[in-house]
Design a protein around this motif. Structure first.
Motif, mmCIF file in Angstrom:
data_model
loop_
_atom_site.group_PDB
_atom_site.id
_atom_site.type_symbol
_atom_site.label_atom_id
_atom_site.label_comp_id
_atom_site.label_asym_id
_atom_site.label_seq_id
_atom_site.Cartn_x
_atom_site.Cartn_y
_atom_site.Cartn_z
ATOM 1 N N SER A 75 0.817 -1.215 0.000
ATOM 2 C CA SER A 75 0.000 0.000 0.000
ATOM 3 C C SER A 75 0.847 1.260 0.000
ATOM 4 C CB SER A 75 -0.930 0.004 1.226
ATOM 5 O OG SER A 75 -1.776 -1.125 1.215
ATOM 6 N N TRP A 79 3.268 2.465 -5.773
ATOM 7 C CA TRP A 79 2.272 2.699 -6.822
ATOM 8 C C TRP A 79 2.589 3.935 -7.629
ATOM 9 C CZ3 TRP A 79 -0.757 -1.136 -8.097
ATOM 10 C CH2 TRP A 79 -0.903 -2.162 -7.189
ATOM 11 N N LYS A 117 -2.371 3.840 -4.997
ATOM 12 C CA LYS A 117 -2.868 2.495 -5.284
ATOM 13 C C LYS A 117 -4.305 2.555 -5.785
ATOM 14 C CE LYS A 117 -3.613 -2.045 -3.147
ATOM 15 N NZ LYS A 117 -3.508 -2.847 -1.917
#
Length: 490
Positions: free
Chosen positions: A79, A84, A125
């Motif tokens: 996460s 991301w 994300k």
């Protein structure tokens, strides 16, 4: 590293399989993991966290997302915004445009600070997962010179044609011309209009804030909407060309100098809205005037050419804007270029005299004011309006249009403005060149179509005057920063 990667992913798959529901049994929510800072990874506990993060990068977005279900350690790692952000940076869109679009165009409120200041608050994300499923849209940039169309998922427009304002027989009604135009675009793109949403980039027409101009803009948009709804288009988003060019430069407020085909427009925009009440200035010199003046200069020197297209090609390859016109006259500026099928052409003073009519229209026989005077007048109106507490929004000037790509234009315009304007207005002025050249407005539409909250509802959206309507034609809405607040018009 290969063996370590195999060992890590084997551990992830084994732990993931252990929590799977057996076939035939009722689905049950998995028990939440114990609340500890990090779960045990067994033999992998000795591996540094940064090494595990690099391993997740090698696994890719799909496997990285799956690993978050194994334990708290993998969930924390999978996460992480940095992971991301890395995956987003590998996508088709530039990273800075993704952050700007998701920060300023996807949410209900526009941030007044710089776009990069708000990036840690975003969940990259979630952005990655939502952007991956955003449906593609058809973008039709109806420029004043020629139109560009293509898919929002592509890196550039896929085709060009005449603008829809002059498509077909110009004596025919507007509805017939627009219908002919959009049918032609759909045929060329080999797509059924009833299957894809369309984003239409509207050239600035009727820029005044008079009652007749507002009525003309409304009638023009209603005709556009009627045509596309009659073609069963599921959703249409119509946005001003100047607004999208500003978005492409990662700004929501500023002044857009759009050098169009016939005229040049100076458009003040605040938070994505064209400020007609402040005033949109227009200058008579456009791309066609520049090309025509270069043709006259070439004819004076007995330089032979076949078509006006040849002159335009030479203008794009050789012409530039002089930083100081008088000093440039005493320099040797001779240069040559090759035009396919016609050979080599050599120009000298014509290279900078062509663009000089933007600042000195009298050189080309014009009578209007120069570009720098029109921009300074617009900035003075913005300063005098006192509509907003912050007076720095109009000090960012973004160039748009094909002829605005001429080298040296941004520097010359900034120098001229600093000479004309008082210090309290000229201080902090930024003149930005076209971020994507001639396709800046098209890329601005691409940014809108790819944000994670852009689901293209069955509405017609027209942000020229912030107007939105549904196909039933009885419900009217106001578009406010890409959120919809409905009311009913009797």
């Amino acid at each position: 590293m290969t063996q370590l990667l195999r060992k890590v992913w084997g551990s992830v798959l084994a732990r993931g399989a252990a929590t799977d529901t057996p076939p035939g049994s009722p689905r049950r929510r998995a028990a939440p993991p114990p609340f500890v800072e990090f779960g045990s990874l067994g033999a992998l506990d000795a591996v540094p966290i940064d090494v595990l993060a690099q391993i997740l990068r090698l696994l890719g977005p799909a496997d990285a997302a799956r690993s978050s279900a194994v334990c708290r350690t993998w969930r924390l790692l999978a996460s992480d915004n940095g992971l991301w952000a890395f995956f987003l940076s590998l996508g088709p869109d530039p990273w800075d445009l993704v952050v700007f679009a998701e920060t300023h165009l996807a949410g209900p409120a526009l941030h007044h600070e710089l776009y990069c200041d708000s990036s840690p608050q975003l969940s990259f994300k979630q952005i990655y997962s939502r952007r991956a499923v955003v449906p593609g849209s058809i973008i039709v940039d109806g420029g004043s010179g020629y139109c560009k169309y293509g898919w929002s998922k592509y890196a550039a427009p896929s085709g060009r044609c005449s603008t829809f304002l002059e498509f077909g027989n110009i004596e025919s009604p507007m509805y017939a011309r627009l219908r002919h135009f959009f049918c032609t675009v759909c045929i060329r793109m080999q797509v059924k209009p009833s299957t894809q949403p369309i984003i239409v980039v509207l050239p600035l027409s009727h820029p005044d804030d008079t009652e007749s101009a507002r009525a003309s803009r409304k009638q023009y948009k209603e005709t556009l909407y009627s045509v596309l709804f009659d073609m069963n288009v599921p959703a249409v988003c119509a946005v001003d060309q100047a607004v999208l060019a500003l978005y492409a430069a990662k700004r929501t407020s500023g002044i857009v100098v759009n050098i169009g085909f016939n005229t040049t427009s100076i458009v003040p925009i605040f938070q994505g809205r064209v400020m007609h009440e402040i005033g949109v200035e227009t200058v008579g010199q456009g791309a066609l005037k520049l090309t025509g003046f270069l043709r006259e200069l070439m004819q004076i020197r007995n330089i032979y050419f076949e078509t006006l297209y040849t002159v335009r090609t030479i203008k794009e390859k050789l012409c530039y804007v002089a930083a100081d016109y008088e000093e440039e006259l005493h320099k040797d500026t001779q240069a040559s270029c090759e035009v396919d099928g016609e050979g080599w052409f050599t120009l000298s003073e014509e290279r900078f005299k062509t663009a000089e009519i933007l600042f000195q229209p009298q050189i080309g026989g014009g009578r209007g004011m120069g570009l720098h005077k029109a921009v300074s007048l617009c900035m003075d109106h913005c300063y005098g309006s006192e509509m907003f507490g912050d007076d720095s929004w109009y000090k960012t000037i973004v160039l748009a249009g094909g002829s605005s790509c001429l080298p040296g234009l941004s520097e010359r315009l900034k120098n001229e403005l600093c000479k004309l304007l008082p210090a309290h207005i000229s201080e902090g002025i930024k003149v930005l060149p076209p971020p994507f050249g001639t396709d800046s407005a098209w890329f601005g539409a691409k940014m809108i179509s790819n944000v994670r909250t852009h689901h293209m509802p069955p509405l017609i959206i027209g942000s020229c005057d912030q107007f939105v309507a549904t196909p039933s034609s009885f419900r009217v809405s106001w578009l406010l920063k890409f959120e919809f607040k409905y009311f009913y018009e009797k």
